[in-house]
Design a protein around this motif. Structure first.
Motif, mmCIF file in Angstrom:
data_model
loop_
_atom_site.group_PDB
_atom_site.id
_atom_site.type_symbol
_atom_site.label_atom_id
_atom_site.label_comp_id
_atom_site.label_asym_id
_atom_site.label_seq_id
_atom_site.Cartn_x
_atom_site.Cartn_y
_atom_site.Cartn_z
ATOM 1 N N MET A 1 -3.586 -9.955 -10.909
ATOM 2 C CA MET A 1 -5.104 -8.918 -10.803
ATOM 3 C C MET A 1 -5.722 -9.351 -12.356
ATOM 4 S SD MET A 1 -4.766 -4.743 -11.340
ATOM 5 C CE MET A 1 -4.263 -4.303 -12.102
ATOM 6 N N THR B 1 -5.662 7.683 -5.799
ATOM 7 C CA THR B 1 -4.283 7.276 -4.441
ATOM 8 C C THR B 1 -5.408 6.258 -3.455
ATOM 9 O OG1 THR B 1 -5.713 9.218 -3.374
ATOM 10 C CG2 THR B 1 -3.420 10.038 -4.659
ATOM 11 N N VAL C 1 -5.847 2.497 -7.139
ATOM 12 C CA VAL C 1 -4.658 2.350 -7.604
ATOM 13 C C VAL C 1 -4.475 0.607 -6.567
ATOM 14 C CG1 VAL C 1 -2.702 2.156 -8.473
ATOM 15 C CG2 VAL C 1 -3.828 3.349 -9.354
ATOM 16 N N ASP C 2 -4.226 1.445 -4.694
ATOM 17 C CA ASP C 2 -3.827 -0.241 -4.416
ATOM 18 C C ASP C 2 -4.336 -0.799 -4.325
ATOM 19 O OD1 ASP C 2 -1.757 2.079 -3.968
ATOM 20 O OD2 ASP C 2 -2.703 2.879 -1.764
ATOM 21 N N LEU D 1 -7.341 -1.926 -6.360
ATOM 22 C CA LEU D 1 -6.948 -2.857 -7.625
ATOM 23 C C LEU D 1 -5.719 -3.997 -7.286
ATOM 24 C CD1 LEU D 1 -7.829 -0.670 -10.066
ATOM 25 C CD2 LEU D 1 -9.155 -2.289 -9.222
ATOM 26 N N ARG D 2 -4.521 -3.509 -7.087
ATOM 27 C CA ARG D 2 -2.745 -3.765 -6.500
ATOM 28 C C ARG D 2 -2.846 -5.714 -6.250
ATOM 29 N NH1 ARG D 2 0.775 1.645 -6.370
ATOM 30 N NH2 ARG D 2 1.114 1.532 -9.020
ATOM 31 N N ILE D 3 -3.994 -4.991 -4.583
ATOM 32 C CA ILE D 3 -3.975 -5.881 -3.471
ATOM 33 C C ILE D 3 -5.091 -6.352 -3.542
ATOM 34 C CG2 ILE D 3 -2.631 -4.578 -1.666
ATOM 35 C CD1 ILE D 3 -5.695 -3.472 -0.479
ATOM 36 N N GLY D 4 -5.989 -6.302 -4.216
ATOM 37 C CA GLY D 4 -7.214 -7.593 -4.853
ATOM 38 C C GLY D 4 -8.405 -7.367 -4.077
ATOM 39 N N GLU E 1 -12.532 -5.591 -6.729
ATOM 40 C CA GLU E 1 -12.088 -6.504 -8.434
ATOM 41 C C GLU E 1 -13.242 -5.497 -9.480
ATOM 42 O OE1 GLU E 1 -12.029 -10.376 -6.992
ATOM 43 O OE2 GLU E 1 -10.127 -10.823 -7.687
ATOM 44 N N ARG F 1 -7.662 -4.380 4.094
ATOM 45 C CA ARG F 1 -6.493 -4.634 3.244
ATOM 46 C C ARG F 1 -5.983 -6.127 3.026
ATOM 47 N NH1 ARG F 1 -5.082 0.798 1.121
ATOM 48 N NH2 ARG F 1 -7.003 2.375 1.716
ATOM 49 N N ASP F 2 -6.079 -6.835 3.074
ATOM 50 C CA ASP F 2 -5.392 -8.068 3.294
ATOM 51 C C ASP F 2 -6.637 -8.866 3.293
ATOM 52 O OD1 ASP F 2 -3.834 -10.234 3.806
ATOM 53 O OD2 ASP F 2 -2.684 -10.036 5.245
#
Length: 332
Positions: free
Chosen positions: A1, A32, A35-36, A38-41, A44, A123-124
């Protein structure tokens, strides 16, 4: 990240100034969804502005029977409010069914309206996604799309809008109040969510320098006779395969007025206006309910094999909800 700058705002003006100072800024409320992302990119941003201290936490019942819901009010607070449960039970039910207890206690009402879709390809980041990267293509066309939409779709995107609470709110003709450098403006709820068309990355008409400050719900006396039905693969903490928010005004077994919002099947919270028009003035019978549901779903997109089942499921869900509310009305 990648590294992200962080700021905390104490007032709406501070939040707007922080946005203006840096491009590519996002607001952090309950976090909720953000944050998800940001974590998975999947998102950005260069800057995150924490707005949890903003004084937007009032939940007010207006003298005429409506609601004013501050953007930072938590979902659990609205769900548990006695006035909401009495006047707008389908909104309370939708909020209770919308997430786990932990998420309901964290998630804000304004943030729920801005949440991102649950399409696996969005999300991928290994997949193409026009919503995430305009013009890259739609990976869901040949990918996993069982949870995607059948109403309001386009060749560029058919991701399903995930919110539960937005479905009764669209039935209630809620209004979203946003504030920016040009002042406060009102956006009718149905206009707040954009169909994907050729620009699925544009989800809302608000600009990057505007902030949701409140949701206004006008009075609707017959919303006391309402229900929200959510059909999902499991009963706990799961998104809808189909859902229906229905408020019904009956007189001598005839529908005087009706409001319907459909979820789980569309690219935005779906106001079922064709079904409403067909039912108004008609006897509250299962046959009329089924005809209205079939009319609303007649234009559904059946070109994707994995989610084709949603067309019939949505009709059955709507009919069952109408029957439930009609029975409630008869008892009253």
């Amino acid at each position: 990240m990648k590294p992200i700058a962080f700021a905390r705002a104490e007032t709406v003006d501070e939040a707007l100034i922080a946005v203006a100072a840096r491009p590519n800024t996002v607001f952090l409320a309950g976090g909720t969804t953000l944050v998800d992302m940001l974590r998975i990119g999947a998102m950005e941003p260069d800057n995150v502005v924490d707005i949890n201290r903003l004084p937007l936490t009032a939940l007010e019942h207006t003298p005429d029977g409506g609601l004013r819901i501050g953007a930072m009010v938590r979902m659990s607070e609205v769900a548990a409010d006695p006035g909401v449960r009495e006047r707008f039970p389908f909104l309370s039910i939708a909020l209770w069914k919308g997430a786990s207890a932990q998420i309901r206690n964290m998630a804000s009402m304004g943030g729920n309206l801005m949440q991102k879709v649950r399409c696996p390809q969005f999300r991928d980041i290994a997949y193409a996604c026009n919503k995430r990267e305009p013009g890259s293509g739609c990976g869901a066309l040949d990918g996993l799309h069982r949870g995607n939409a059948v109403l309001g779709t386009s060749e560029h995107c058919f991701a399903m809008h995930p919110s539960d609470m937005a479905n009764p709110l669209t039935a209630l003709d809620a209004v979203v109040q946003v504030q920016g450098p040009r002042g406060i403006r009102s956006i009718p709820f149905d206009d707040f969510f954009l169909l994907p068309g050729a620009t699925p990355h544009l989800e809302h008409p608000i600009t990057s320098d505007e902030l949701i400050i409140r949701i206004d719900v006008p009075p609707l006396p017959f919303a006391k006779n309402s229900h929200y039905l959510k059909v999902r693969d499991r009963e706990s903490y799961e998104f809808a395969a189909a859902s229906a928010a229905v408020a019904l005004d009956l007189a001598d077994g005839v529908v005087r007025d009706v409001r319907i919002g459909l979820g789980g099947v569309a690219t935005k919270p779906w106001r079922a206006r064709m079904a409403e028009d067909l039912l108004t003035g008609k006897p509250a019978t299962k046959e009329n309910f089924a005809a209205a549901a079939a009319t609303e779903l007649a234009a559904a997109d059946d070109s994707h094999p994995m989610n084709r089942f949603k067309i019939e499921l949505a009709q059955r869900t709507l009919v069952r909800t109408l029957e439930t509310v009609a029975a409630q009305g008869d008892r009253k």
